[in-house]
Design an enzyme around this catalytic site. Sequence first.
Site, PDB file in Angstrom:
ATOM      1  N   LEU A   1       0.835  -1.200   0.000  1.00 33.57           N
ATOM      2  CA  LEU A   1       0.000   0.000   0.000  1.00 33.57           C
ATOM      3  C   LEU A   1       0.871   1.253   0.000  1.00 33.57           C
ATOM      4  CD1 LEU A   1      -2.993   1.191   0.815  1.00 33.57           C
ATOM      5  CD2 LEU A   1      -1.986   1.251   3.097  1.00 33.57           C
ATOM      6  N   CYS A   2       0.401   2.298  -0.692  1.00 26.64           N
ATOM      7  CA  CYS A   2       1.011   3.627  -0.584  1.00 26.64           C
ATOM      8  C   CYS A   2      -0.114   4.654  -0.635  1.00 26.64           C
ATOM      9  CB  CYS A   2       2.072   3.859  -1.661  1.00 26.64           C
ATOM     10  SG  CYS A   2       1.433   4.049  -3.334  1.00 26.64           S
ATOM     11  N   HIS A   3       0.176   5.883  -1.045  1.00 26.60           N
ATOM     12  CA  HIS A   3      -0.854   6.924  -1.060  1.00 26.60           C
ATOM     13  C   HIS A   3      -1.846   6.729  -2.202  1.00 26.60           C
ATOM     14  CE1 HIS A   3      -1.885  11.505  -0.929  1.00 26.60           C
ATOM     15  NE2 HIS A   3      -2.822  10.777  -0.383  1.00 26.60           N
TER      16      HIS A   3
ATOM     17  N   ILE B   1      -4.101   4.277  -0.066  1.00 29.57           N
ATOM     18  CA  ILE B   1      -4.855   4.639   1.134  1.00 29.57           C
ATOM     19  C   ILE B   1      -5.851   5.761   0.829  1.00 29.57           C
ATOM     20  CG2 ILE B   1      -3.245   6.344   2.073  1.00 29.57           C
ATOM     21  CD1 ILE B   1      -3.791   4.978   4.859  1.00 29.57           C
TER      22      ILE B   1
ATOM     23  N   GLY C   1      -1.079   4.305  -4.979  1.00 28.02           N
ATOM     24  CA  GLY C   1      -0.879   3.014  -5.630  1.00 28.02           C
ATOM     25  C   GLY C   1       0.296   2.921  -6.586  1.00 28.02           C
TER      26      GLY C   1
END
Length: 139
Positions: free
Chosen positions: A97-99, A126, A101
């Site tokens: 996961l990141c901000h 996220i 994708g």
Amino acid sequence: MIAGFDSIAKGTHLVSVWDQRDEPVLVEQITACELHHLMHSYSNVSDTQLQLMDVRERGEHAKSALPMFELYPLSEFHLWSHDIEDDLDAEKPTIVLCHHGMRSNQVAHFLASQGFAQVMNVEGGIHAYSAIDPEIPTY
């Protein structure tokens, strides 16, 4: 195989060099809805044998985070990448996961190239997850 880093004004980015392979490196893309379902299907993620990896930076993580995701900041890739097989089990499903994708997709491909059997990237990151779960702040 990761050849190195390219640091530019906006941050650190992985530079990928791919050898010719018989089989392509596959990373499954999952939606925020699918992740939300997984997160709420089990009382404890360890019951699922899932490994949850957040590759955002420490400041981003402080603003908004999902429970049970371990932080592996991409800017610290050089510190954790060599030992990732000691920290995570390559045979267990791993969700990254990141901000939004993008960074997580890079790391997911890295993990798959290192022999991780089932790697999933969260499309929209996220940010997309926070649209589904009001308890997760948007930033």
